[in-house]
Design a protein around this motif. Structure first.
Motif, PDB file in Angstrom:
ATOM      1  N   SER A   1       0.818  -1.217   0.000  1.00 31.72           N
ATOM      2  CA  SER A   1       0.000   0.000   0.000  1.00 31.72           C
ATOM      3  C   SER A   1       0.849   1.263   0.000  1.00 31.72           C
ATOM      4  O   SER A   1       0.370   2.337  -0.383  1.00 31.72           O
ATOM      5  CB  SER A   1      -0.942   0.010   1.210  1.00 31.72           C
ATOM      6  OG  SER A   1      -0.202  -0.019   2.417  1.00 31.72           O
ATOM      7  N   GLU A   2       2.114   1.159   0.421  1.00 32.46           N
ATOM      8  CA  GLU A   2       2.996   2.326   0.438  1.00 32.46           C
ATOM      9  C   GLU A   2       3.518   2.657  -0.951  1.00 32.46           C
ATOM     10  O   GLU A   2       3.840   3.814  -1.232  1.00 32.46           O
ATOM     11  CB  GLU A   2       4.175   2.084   1.385  1.00 32.46           C
ATOM     12  CG  GLU A   2       3.807   2.025   2.856  1.00 32.46           C
ATOM     13  CD  GLU A   2       5.020   1.810   3.740  1.00 32.46           C
ATOM     14  OE1 GLU A   2       5.405   2.770   4.432  1.00 32.46           O
ATOM     15  OE2 GLU A   2       5.588   0.694   3.725  1.00 32.46           O
TER      16      GLU A   2
ATOM     17  N   ASN B   1      -1.052   2.237  -5.665  1.00 24.64           N
ATOM     18  CA  ASN B   1      -2.422   2.724  -5.531  1.00 24.64           C
ATOM     19  C   ASN B   1      -3.384   1.591  -5.876  1.00 24.64           C
ATOM     20  O   ASN B   1      -3.140   0.811  -6.811  1.00 24.64           O
ATOM     21  CB  ASN B   1      -2.679   3.885  -6.501  1.00 24.64           C
ATOM     22  CG  ASN B   1      -1.955   5.150  -6.085  1.00 24.64           C
ATOM     23  OD1 ASN B   1      -1.935   5.510  -4.916  1.00 24.64           O
ATOM     24  ND2 ASN B   1      -1.336   5.818  -7.053  1.00 24.64           N
ATOM     25  N   SER B   2      -4.471   1.499  -5.121  1.00 19.70           N
ATOM     26  CA  SER B   2      -5.563   0.597  -5.498  1.00 19.70           C
ATOM     27  C   SER B   2      -6.380   1.290  -6.579  1.00 19.70           C
ATOM     28  O   SER B   2      -6.802   2.435  -6.412  1.00 19.70           O
ATOM     29  CB  SER B   2      -6.451   0.286  -4.293  1.00 19.70           C
ATOM     30  OG  SER B   2      -5.752  -0.462  -3.329  1.00 19.70           O
TER      31      SER B   2
ATOM     32  N   TYR C   1      -3.832  -3.005  -8.978  1.00 22.47           N
ATOM     33  CA  TYR C   1      -2.829  -2.147  -8.349  1.00 22.47           C
ATOM     34  C   TYR C   1      -1.918  -1.547  -9.416  1.00 22.47           C
ATOM     35  O   TYR C   1      -1.658  -2.168 -10.447  1.00 22.47           O
ATOM     36  CB  TYR C   1      -1.943  -2.946  -7.385  1.00 22.47           C
ATOM     37  CG  TYR C   1      -2.585  -3.328  -6.079  1.00 22.47           C
ATOM     38  CD1 TYR C   1      -2.503  -2.493  -4.969  1.00 22.47           C
ATOM     39  CD2 TYR C   1      -3.227  -4.549  -5.937  1.00 22.47           C
ATOM     40  CE1 TYR C   1      -3.066  -2.854  -3.755  1.00 22.47           C
ATOM     41  CE2 TYR C   1      -3.802  -4.920  -4.722  1.00 22.47           C
ATOM     42  CZ  TYR C   1      -3.715  -4.067  -3.636  1.00 22.47           C
ATOM     43  OH  TYR C   1      -4.265  -4.427  -2.438  1.00 22.47           O
TER      44      TYR C   1
ATOM     45  N   LYS D   1      -7.834  -8.192   1.693  1.00 23.69           N
ATOM     46  CA  LYS D   1      -7.144  -7.047   1.089  1.00 23.69           C
ATOM     47  C   LYS D   1      -6.290  -6.286   2.096  1.00 23.69           C
ATOM     48  O   LYS D   1      -5.210  -5.786   1.754  1.00 23.69           O
ATOM     49  CB  LYS D   1      -8.137  -6.088   0.441  1.00 23.69           C
ATOM     50  CG  LYS D   1      -7.429  -5.003  -0.386  1.00 23.69           C
ATOM     51  CD  LYS D   1      -8.413  -4.133  -1.123  1.00 23.69           C
ATOM     52  CE  LYS D   1      -7.678  -3.177  -2.048  1.00 23.69           C
ATOM     53  NZ  LYS D   1      -6.731  -2.294  -1.347  1.00 23.69           N
ATOM     54  N   SER D   2      -6.738  -6.185   3.334  1.00 23.23           N
ATOM     55  CA  SER D   2      -5.942  -5.459   4.324  1.00 23.23           C
ATOM     56  C   SER D   2      -4.609  -6.167   4.561  1.00 23.23           C
ATOM     57  O   SER D   2      -3.561  -5.516   4.720  1.00 23.23           O
ATOM     58  CB  SER D   2      -6.716  -5.310   5.636  1.00 23.23           C
ATOM     59  OG  SER D   2      -7.040  -6.573   6.182  1.00 23.23           O
TER      60      SER D   2
ATOM     61  N   ASP E   1      -2.445  -5.477   1.454  1.00 21.48           N
ATOM     62  CA  ASP E   1      -1.857  -4.135   1.471  1.00 21.48           C
ATOM     63  C   ASP E   1      -0.613  -4.065   2.359  1.00 21.48           C
ATOM     64  O   ASP E   1       0.259  -3.222   2.160  1.00 21.48           O
ATOM     65  CB  ASP E   1      -2.891  -3.113   1.963  1.00 21.48           C
ATOM     66  CG  ASP E   1      -3.930  -2.783   0.908  1.00 21.48           C
ATOM     67  OD1 ASP E   1      -3.662  -3.022  -0.286  1.00 21.48           O
ATOM     68  OD2 ASP E   1      -5.007  -2.293   1.270  1.00 21.48           O
TER      69      ASP E   1
END
Length: 392
Positions: A22-23, A26-27, A94, A133-134, A137
């Protein structure tokens, strides 16, 4: 010393930094399409939750991006699209936040290397497997200098192309000669099997529930491993047995199967998933475990009966549900078939095994060679994409 080694020694000799997905990504947006929305002549490929394309559409919603299947049998499977495409509602698209920092193609190769790890650790297995998803990420990816990324991508692109060309050349040479013969033999085998089993109306003399039952035994999670845990996802379609499981329960009890039990995938019975167990292990509610209780029945004979198209057609007709149909367990046990004396069963088994061996001898050479090329590529890819983490 290779160019890549020189770059690593010069630019990151002490290791590289790792960042959360996630860093660095972008989703991206995605959109739900119905089957009726698809157009065989559409300009843009559509990817959803499967390994293959869902179809084609006249619009696109992304470009130069990675997709990771979110739900279903292939949850966690990774694709990459360099050009325009449509990301469906059952995948996670992504894209790099900054390709001067980390490129999409490098990210794709690294995530693809870790695909089995993602499937094993981040996918919750239930009636419908789903990727968290969490957790995804938070998945860590290395960020070597851009020059190193580009050199790795260049090497893997070339190796992928070479491997594909060699496999295509080999396939073209052998497939043209073998495919027609193999198809004919397989059809002949099915016909011969049905004939030997007397698989036609008027000959049925036995009901499955009279000679078999469902296993009610339990096995603890600590007794299970990738070889003896069977989920519907690692049973292969079209009666091809099973592969190692990418998911193993960490606690609790599973349904126990024994050697010579027959396991049948109970979700989407039209996929014809069946396996004659050669070990002791466990499974879940999505797989039927059929155990013979009559000493007059040889397991291999019953396996041939239940792996027939007649049985799978029956199972499919009696299944329940539309989107994710399940076989009816009661109807399965009410299946009727022809059961000869034990001596005749053994003769039929021997004949079918000999005929099956002929088919397998013909079909195994090409897949084995292509699989060897694939393993060679994966070994090389994994070496290139293994980095020492930079100590802070």
């Amino acid at each position: 010393m290779s160019k890549l080694e020189e770059l690593i020694n010069k630019l990151c000799p002490n290791g590289v930094e790792f960042k959360k997905l996630s860093e660095v990504c972008n989703s991206l947006k995605k959109g739900t399409l119905k089957t009726s929305d698809l157009n065989a002549n559409g300009k843009y490929p559509v990817i959803n939750s499967g390994r293959e394309l869902y179809g084609f559409y006249d619009e696109y919603n992304n470009k130069n991006a990675i997709t990771i299947a979110a739900r279903g049998e292939y949850a966690g499977y990774i694709n990459y699209f360099e050009n325009e495409f449509w990301a469906g509602g059952l995948c996670y698209p992504y894209s790099s936040k900054n390709e001067e920092f980390i490129t999409n193609k490098f990210l794709y190769y690294y995530l693809k290397k870790n695909e089995n790890k993602i499937m094993k650790n981040l996918v919750a297995r239930g009636s419908i497997p789903a990727l968290n998803k969490s957790d995804l990420d938070r998945f860590l990816v290395p960020v070597p200098p851009l020059e190193v990324q580009c050199e790795i991508v260049r090497i893997l692109d070339n190796f992928t192309l070479l491997s594909a060309e060699l496999s295509a050349e080999l396939s073209a040479e052998l497939s043209a000669e073998l495919s027609a013969e193999l198809s004919a033999r397989q059809k002949q085998y099915e016909y011969y099997k049905n004939l030997l089993l007397k698989n036609y109306d008027g000959e049925d003399n036995t009901c499955l529930k009279d000679i078999a039952k469902y296993s009610k035994d339990k096995i603890n999670a600590n007794e299970l491993n990738e070889d003896n845990y069977i989920g519907v996802d690692n049973l292969l379609q079209n009666k091809q047995g099973k592969v190692k499981s990418s998911y193993i329960p960490k606690k609790g009890n599973s349904t126990k199967y024994q050697e010579k039990d027959i396991l049948i995938g109970n979700i989407r019975p039209y996929l014809k998933k069946i396996w004659l167990a050669d070990n002791v292990g466990g499974t879940n509610g999505d797989v039927l475990v059929i155990r013979i209780i009559d000493n007059n029945v040889i397991p291999e004979y019953l396996y041939f009966v239940l792996s027939s198209d007649k049985f799978f057609n029956y199972n499919n007709i009696n299944s329940k549900g539309a989107k994710m149909p399940r076989g009816d367990k009661e109807a399965v046990m009410n299946y009727k078939f022809y059961l000869p004396l034990k001596e005749e069963q053994l003769k039929i088994i021997n004949k079918l095994n000999k005929f099956k061996m002929i088919c397998n001898d013909l079909s195994e050479g090409l897949p084995a060679e292509i699989e060897a090329r694939k393993k060679q590529y994966e070994y090389y890819r994994d070496k290139l994409l293994t980095f020492k983490e930079l100590k802070k």
